[in-house]
Write an enzyme that holds these catalytic residues in place. Structure first.
Site, mmCIF file in Angstrom:
data_model
loop_
_atom_site.group_PDB
_atom_site.id
_atom_site.type_symbol
_atom_site.label_atom_id
_atom_site.label_comp_id
_atom_site.label_asym_id
_atom_site.label_seq_id
_atom_site.Cartn_x
_atom_site.Cartn_y
_atom_site.Cartn_z
ATOM 1 N N SER A 101 -25.967 -34.854 15.228
ATOM 2 C CA SER A 101 -26.013 -35.210 16.646
ATOM 3 C C SER A 101 -25.482 -34.096 17.522
ATOM 4 O O SER A 101 -25.677 -34.114 18.734
ATOM 5 C CB SER A 101 -25.142 -36.440 16.898
ATOM 6 N N GLU B 260 -35.631 -34.025 18.741
ATOM 7 C CA GLU B 260 -35.257 -32.658 19.122
ATOM 8 C C GLU B 260 -35.370 -31.781 17.868
ATOM 9 O O GLU B 260 -34.805 -32.115 16.823
ATOM 10 C CB GLU B 260 -33.808 -32.611 19.641
ATOM 11 N N ASN C 31 -27.576 -35.410 23.794
ATOM 12 C CA ASN C 31 -26.181 -35.852 23.638
ATOM 13 C C ASN C 31 -25.222 -35.126 24.580
ATOM 14 O O ASN C 31 -24.171 -35.665 24.932
ATOM 15 C CB ASN C 31 -25.730 -35.708 22.181
HETATM 16 N N1 3HC Z 1 -36.806 -52.632 13.738
HETATM 17 C C1 3HC Z 1 -37.564 -53.648 14.181
HETATM 18 N N2 3HC Z 1 -37.210 -54.461 15.193
HETATM 19 C C2 3HC Z 1 -36.025 -54.210 15.783
HETATM 20 C C3 3HC Z 1 -35.178 -53.162 15.385
HETATM 21 C C4 3HC Z 1 -35.608 -52.354 14.318
HETATM 22 N N3 3HC Z 1 -34.861 -51.332 13.850
HETATM 23 N N4 3HC Z 1 -34.069 -53.170 16.152
HETATM 24 C C5 3HC Z 1 -34.209 -54.188 17.003
HETATM 25 N N5 3HC Z 1 -35.381 -54.808 16.767
HETATM 26 C C6 3HC Z 1 -35.885 -55.996 17.419
HETATM 27 C C7 3HC Z 1 -34.793 -56.949 17.808
HETATM 28 O O1 3HC Z 1 -34.389 -57.768 16.736
HETATM 29 C C8 3HC Z 1 -35.436 -57.720 18.894
HETATM 30 O O2 3HC Z 1 -36.280 -58.712 18.299
HETATM 31 P P1 3HC Z 1 -36.452 -60.178 18.966
HETATM 32 O O3 3HC Z 1 -37.217 -59.936 20.236
HETATM 33 O O4 3HC Z 1 -37.262 -60.919 17.944
HETATM 34 O O5 3HC Z 1 -35.094 -60.705 19.175
HETATM 35 C C9 3HC Z 1 -36.276 -56.648 19.565
HETATM 36 O O6 3HC Z 1 -36.500 -55.597 18.618
HETATM 37 C C10 3HC Z 1 -35.536 -56.004 20.707
HETATM 38 O O7 3HC Z 1 -36.424 -55.851 21.607
HETATM 39 P P2 3HC Z 1 -35.988 -56.006 23.128
HETATM 40 O O8 3HC Z 1 -37.145 -56.656 23.785
HETATM 41 O O9 3HC Z 1 -34.646 -56.622 23.277
HETATM 42 O O10 3HC Z 1 -35.784 -54.576 23.566
HETATM 43 P P3 3HC Z 1 -36.912 -53.545 23.825
HETATM 44 O O11 3HC Z 1 -37.945 -53.656 22.764
HETATM 45 O O12 3HC Z 1 -37.350 -53.636 25.203
HETATM 46 O O13 3HC Z 1 -36.144 -52.147 23.635
HETATM 47 C C11 3HC Z 1 -34.874 -50.445 22.716
HETATM 48 C C12 3HC Z 1 -35.280 -51.919 22.607
HETATM 49 C C13 3HC Z 1 -36.081 -49.543 22.433
HETATM 50 C C14 3HC Z 1 -33.778 -50.182 21.692
HETATM 51 C C15 3HC Z 1 -34.390 -50.166 24.194
HETATM 52 O O14 3HC Z 1 -33.369 -51.055 24.522
HETATM 53 C C16 3HC Z 1 -33.890 -48.762 24.378
HETATM 54 O O15 3HC Z 1 -34.641 -47.808 24.549
HETATM 55 N N6 3HC Z 1 -32.543 -48.594 24.375
HETATM 56 C C17 3HC Z 1 -31.942 -47.259 24.532
HETATM 57 C C18 3HC Z 1 -31.813 -46.615 23.204
HETATM 58 C C19 3HC Z 1 -31.380 -45.181 23.326
HETATM 59 O O16 3HC Z 1 -31.189 -44.607 24.384
HETATM 60 N N7 3HC Z 1 -31.189 -44.540 22.160
HETATM 61 C C20 3HC Z 1 -30.751 -43.172 22.096
HETATM 62 C C21 3HC Z 1 -29.286 -43.148 21.960
HETATM 63 S S1 3HC Z 1 -28.667 -41.501 21.732
HETATM 64 C C22 3HC Z 1 -28.854 -41.206 20.099
HETATM 65 O O17 3HC Z 1 -29.299 -42.010 19.327
HETATM 66 C C23 3HC Z 1 -28.457 -39.848 19.620
HETATM 67 C C24 3HC Z 1 -27.406 -39.892 18.572
HETATM 68 O O18 3HC Z 1 -27.292 -38.580 18.036
HETATM 69 C C25 3HC Z 1 -26.050 -40.318 19.113
#
Ligand code: 3HC
Length: 295
Positions: A123, A156, A195
Site C-alpha cells: 500500500s 496502480e 493512499n
Molecule cells: N464480493 C461479493 N459481494 C460483496 C463483497 C465481495 N467481496 N463485499 C461486499 N459484497 C456485497 C455485500 O454483501 C452487499 O450485499 P447485499 O446487497 O446482498 O447486502 C453488497 O455487496 C454491497 O453492496 P452495496 O449496495 O452496499 O454497496 P455498493 O455495491 O454500492 O458499493 C463498494 C460497495 C464498491 C465497496 C462501495 O461502497 C465503494 O466503492 N466503497 C469505497 C471503497 C474504496 O474506496 N476502496 C479503496 C480503499 S483504499 C485501498 O484499498 C488501498 C489500500 O492500500 C489501503
C-alpha cells in the site's frame, strides 16, 4: 515473457487483499495458487472467496457455472515451493511491514522460476527497497489493488528504480486481463497516489474525533453526503482495515514527516485489535452491534 505466457499466478497472503486478488485472477481464467503461512489463514481466505463467488452468482453477476469454475481454479497452499514453482507471475499481499516482506521475498526468490515476474500489492512501501530483497529488480514492480478488489476498478502499476519497461507492460496487460484499469505511477514515493491522498483524509477524521471536535457519525455523514465518497471516512477505514491504514501512515510519517502522524484514535484501534470488518469490530461493531449507522 508476454502476458499470453502467464497461466499460473501465485498470490502470497490470503487476507482481505490476497484472497480478493486471487478471486479476481481466478474469475479471469487463471490457475491461482493462494498461499499463506498456516492452514487456518489460507482456509479462511478460501472460504471468503467462496462466499463472494456465491454472492456474485446470487446477484447474476456471474453464472453459477462460472462461479464454480473460478473456485476450482484456486488452490489453497501453505508450502511456498509448491505455491510458486510453476508460477509465471507472483503477487505478494502479505502484511504491510518491511521485515515480514523481506523474509517472504528471501523464501520466494529461491523457490520461484527465474523468468517469473514479482509484483507487490504494498500500500505504501518503497518498491525499490522491496525489489532489493530479490535478485530480479528488473522483473519487480508494484501492482496495487484496492479494497474490495472484486469491486474496485483501479490498479496502480508502480515502477521501482530498476524495473524494466517490459515488466510494467506485462503487468498492465495482466490488470486489463483481470478486467481492471491500470494506471502507471512513474514515481516510487510513499503511498503512491491514492493512499497519499486517501489515508491522510482518514487520519484527519480520526484527529477530529480524538480532539473532540466531531463525532464519528458527524464525520461519516458529512464525508458521505457532502464529499461524494461512496462510504463515510470511518466506514471506509473499517473496510480497508485500521491496521493497514496505521502501517501506511506510520511509514509516511517516518519518510515524509510530521504531517502524517497517526492520530491516537487510530493507534488505539490497532492496539485493541479493532481492525474493522475483518475482525468484527473497528469504529463500528459488526458482530454484536448494528454495523454502520450513518444518519
Ligand atoms: N464480493 C461479493 N459481494 C460483496 C463483497 C465481495 N467481496 N463485499 C461486499 N459484497 C456485497 C455485500 O454483501 C452487499 O450485499 P447485499 O446487497 O446482498 O447486502 C453488497 O455487496 C454491497 O453492496 P452495496 O449496495 O452496499 O454497496 P455498493 O455495491 O454500492 O458499493 C463498494 C460497495 C464498491 C465497496 C462501495 O461502497 C465503494 O466503492 N466503497 C469505497 C471503497 C474504496 O474506496 N476502496 C479503496 C480503499 S483504499 C485501498 O484499498 C488501498 C489500500 O492500500 C489501503
Amino acid at each position: 515473457m508476454e502476458v499470453e505466457d502467464i497461466n499460473t499466478i501465485a498470490v502470497l497472503g490470503a487476507g482481505s487483499m490476497g484472497h480478493g486478488i486471487a478471486e479476481v485472477a481466478a474469475i479471469a481464467g487463471y490457475d491461482v495458487n493462494m498461499r499463506d503461512i498456516n492452514e487456518e489463514f489460507v482456509q479462511s481466505g478460501y472460504d471468503d472467496i467462496e462466499w463472494s463467488l456465491d454472492k456474485l452468482a446470487e446477484k447474476d453477476q456471474l453464472s453459477r457455472d462460472e462461479a464454480d469454475a473460478a473456485l476450482e481454479r484456486v488452490t489453497p497452499l501453505v508450502d511456498m515451493e509448491e505455491a510458486v514453482s510453476d508460477a509465471e507471475f507472483v503477487i505478494e499481499a502479505v502484511p504491510e511491514q518491511m521485515e515480514i516482506k523481506e523474509d517472504v521475498y528471501e523464501e520466494l526468490e529461491s523457490a520461484a522460476p527465474d523468468h517469473a515476474i514479482f509484483a507487490t500489492n504494498t500500500s505504501s512501501l518503497s518498491i525499490t527497497e522491496l525489489a532489493s530483497f530479490t535478485e530480479r529488480p528488473e522483473r519487480f514492480c508494484g501492482m496495487h489493488f484496492f479494497n474490495p478488489p472484486i469491486r474496485m476498478q483501479l490498479v496502480e502499476v508502480i515502477s521501482g528504480a530498476e524495473t524494466d519497461e517490459k515488466t510494467l507492460e506485462v503487468t498492465e496487460e495482466l490488470a486489463e486481463a483481470f478486467d481492471k484499469t491500470p494506471v502507471r505511477v512513474h514515481k516510487d514515493s510513499p503511498g503512491f497516489i491514492v493512499n497519499r491522498i486517501l489515508v491522510p483524509l482518514m487520519n484527519e477524521a480520526c484527529w477530529l474525533v480524538t480532539e473532540d471536535e466531531a463525532t464519528i457519525a458527524e464525520v461519516d455523514s458529512t464525508t458521505k453526503y457532502g464529499m461524494g465518497l461512496p462510504m463515510g471516512s470511518f466506514e471506509l477505514g473499517d473496510q480497508v482495515g485500521n491496521d493497514v491504514s496505521y502501517h501506511v501512515l506510520d511509514y509516511m510519517h517516518d519518510v515524509l514527516g510530521e504531517a502524517y502522524e497517526p492520530a491516537p484514535l487510530l493507534e488505539e484501534k490497532v492496539e485493541n485489535e479493532e481492525f474493522g470488518r475483518k475482525s468484527g469490530k473497528g469504529f463500528y461493531d459488526y458482530e454484536d452491534g448494528d454495523g454502520v449507522q450513518i444518519p
